[in-house]
Design an enzyme around this catalytic site. Structure first.
Site, PDB file in Angstrom:
ATOM      1  N   GLU A 252       0.899  -1.076   0.062  1.00  0.00           N
ATOM      2  CA  GLU A 252       0.015  -0.090  -0.032  1.00  0.00           C
ATOM      3  C   GLU A 252       0.943   1.052   0.004  1.00  0.00           C
ATOM      4  OE1 GLU A 252      -1.618   3.026   0.391  1.00  0.00           O
ATOM      5  OE2 GLU A 252      -1.871   2.550   2.723  1.00  0.00           O
ATOM      6  N   CYS A 286      -2.322   8.861   2.808  1.00  0.00           N
ATOM      7  CA  CYS A 286      -1.930   8.285   1.537  1.00  0.00           C
ATOM      8  C   CYS A 286      -3.057   8.742   0.328  1.00  0.00           C
ATOM      9  CB  CYS A 286      -1.495   6.845   1.563  1.00  0.00           C
ATOM     10  SG  CYS A 286      -2.602   5.797   2.084  1.00  0.00           S
TER      11      CYS A 286
END
Length: 490
Positions: A252, A286
């Site tokens: 990720e 993010c």
């Protein structure tokens, strides 16, 4: 808060000293005070953590599904009972406002653990008939010992996102928190032990990524690595994992996500969404939608609505319940964000607001950066192309739907994307063309336990959360059964 005692490693159900002799400090970014000295795991510590995990995993995997489920549910209860205590520690370590950590970080992490605890009994194989006398059945078996390597922005939530499906599937996990924010992962290990998790099934090894993290990715006793962090680091983790023992990986990674406002959108709603997509958690998310595309004819009105909302941001004492904006996680990260802001000015973007550190009482000793909005941006600017990971919004204008889709996709990243529109047909038409793994229509940022999250392109491999993630922590064994007499050709 006074300085905490020196923090050790957590291996086989208890705290233990690192053999490396190395330590590092974790800092409160709101005021620059040292919170604690933390011991760093070395190669020998990784070896003993793996050995411990191998022992514990055999016990854990031999338990029934319901036994494992009950233990994880007890951990959920303890997390919720200790929510405020854990949130305070998370605020001290990350600098995030307590109003955020107390309502989001531990809460959503516990939700994910509860979700996977409930899914454990659903792990099942299949039966495949071949002919009257023969059939195949499959089993989903755990991988064994897996590693989780966390990022600094959501320390305990990430530790739970990684450990919950891994443990639910019968694996043991060795977790390395970011050296910037290592404290709450150690508390999570305590909670798992208190809930009844066998010793060794969740070990925590604080340390520097280039050392402790590398030892984990190279270790032949680890079957999978789940990593959250930057693209460059992710590539190294993936290369080490493959070169050592062909480990499975989940990545990720970063993002530079587009938020597209269409001309039929309610601009009040669009401005609210843009604010959450850029300034929640001081921009250290993010999935942030930092490239905000607005129709040229709506630009001036949209900018005024953004400015009005920036005025309402409350940056203050991080434990004040009214505060909704904190410092950046560290002083080196603050300096990096300031370099990007300077680059934006240098390349011709116009500063609508912010553009510097916050100054004055309560700010001067911390890693504070003012909420910053750039406008008159172009696609080739550094602030538009590279992930900043701070409170920096870039506003870009466009003329047509085809144009904005093309420009939104013109990036190496593909983590998230969102659109704001009143046209349901357009919403689905456009979202299906955006190259991103997590998409939102008329909202932004929610990642519930049931929703698989992960990226396209350089933003990652694999998914976290959802049913498919539980399955990714298993391996399938196929067994053929023959009931007739075996016939050899020899």
């Amino acid at each position: 808060m006074s300085r905490m005692a020196e923090q050790q490693l957590y291996i086989h159900g208890g705290y233990t000293s690192a053999t490396s002799g190395h330590t590092f400090e974790t800092i409160n970014p709101a005021n620059g005070n040292v919170l604690a000295t933390v011991q760093a795991a070395g190669r020998e510590d990784v070896d003993r953590a793996v050995k411990s995990a191998q022992q514990g995993q055999k016990i854990w995997a031999a338990m029934t599904a319901m036994e494992r489920s009950r233990i994880l549910r007890r951990a959920v209860d303890i997390l919720r009972e200790r929510n405020d205590e854990l949130a305070k520690l998370e605020t001290l370590d990350t600098g995030k406002a307590y109003s955020e950590t107390s309502t989001v970080d531990i809460v959503t992490g516990a939700d994910v653990l509860e979700y996977y605890a409930g899914l454990i009994p659903s792990l099942e194989g299949s039966q495949i008939p071949l002919r009257e006398t023969s059939f195949v059945y499959t089993r989903r078996e755990p991988l064994g010992v897996v590693a989780g390597i966390g990022a600094w922005n959501y320390p305990i939530q990430i530790a739970l996102w990684k450990s919950a499906p891994a443990l639910a599937a019968g694996n043991a996990m060795i977790f390395k928190p970011s050296e910037v924010t290592p404290l709450t992962a150690l508390k999570l290990a305590e909670i798992y032990s208190e809930a009844g998790l066998p010793d060794g099934v969740f070990n925590v090894l604080p340390g520097v990524g280039a050392e402790t993290g590398q030892y984990l990715t190279e270790h032949p006793g680890i079957a999978k690595v789940s990593f959250t962090g930057g693209v460059a680091s992710g590539k190294k983790v993936m290369a080490n994992s493959a070169a050592s023992s062909l480990k499975e990986v989940t990545m990720e990674l970063g993002g530079k996500s587009p938020l597209i406002v269409f001309d039929d959108a309610d601009l009040e709603l669009a401005a609210d969404i843009a604010m959450m997509a850029n300034f929640f958690s001081s921009g250290q998310v993010c999935t942030n939608g930092t490239r905000v595309f607005v129709p040229a004819k709506c630009k001036a009105a949209f900018e005024q609505k953004i400015l009005a909302r920036v005025e309402r941001i409350r940056a203050d004492d991080v434990f004040d319940p009214q505060t909704n904006f904190g410092p950046l996680v560290s002083f080196p990260h603050r300096d990096n964000v300031l370099r990007y802001i300077a680059k934006g000015k240098e390349e011709g973007a116009r500063v609508l607001c912010g553009g510097d550190v916050l100054k004055g009482d309560g700010f001067d000793n911390g890693a504070w950066v003012a909420p910053t909005v750039f406008t008159d941006c172009s696609d080739d600017m550094t602030i538009v192309r590279e992930e900043i990971f701070g409170p920096v919004m870039s506003i870009l204008i466009y003329e047509s739907e085809d144009e904005v889709i093309r420009r939104a996709n013109d990036t190496d990243y593909g983590l998230a994307a969102g659109i704001v529109t009143a046209d349901l047909n357009r919403a689905h038409r456009v979202i299906h063309q955006l190259e991103a793994g997590i998409c939102w229509i008329n909202t932004w940022g929610e990642s519930p336990a049931e929703m698989p999250v992960g990226g396209y392109k350089h933003s990652g491999i694999g998914r976290e959360n959802g049913v498919m993630t539980l399955q990714s922590y298993t391996q399938v064994k196929s067994i053929q059964v023959e009931m007739a007499k075996f016939q050899s050709i020899f």
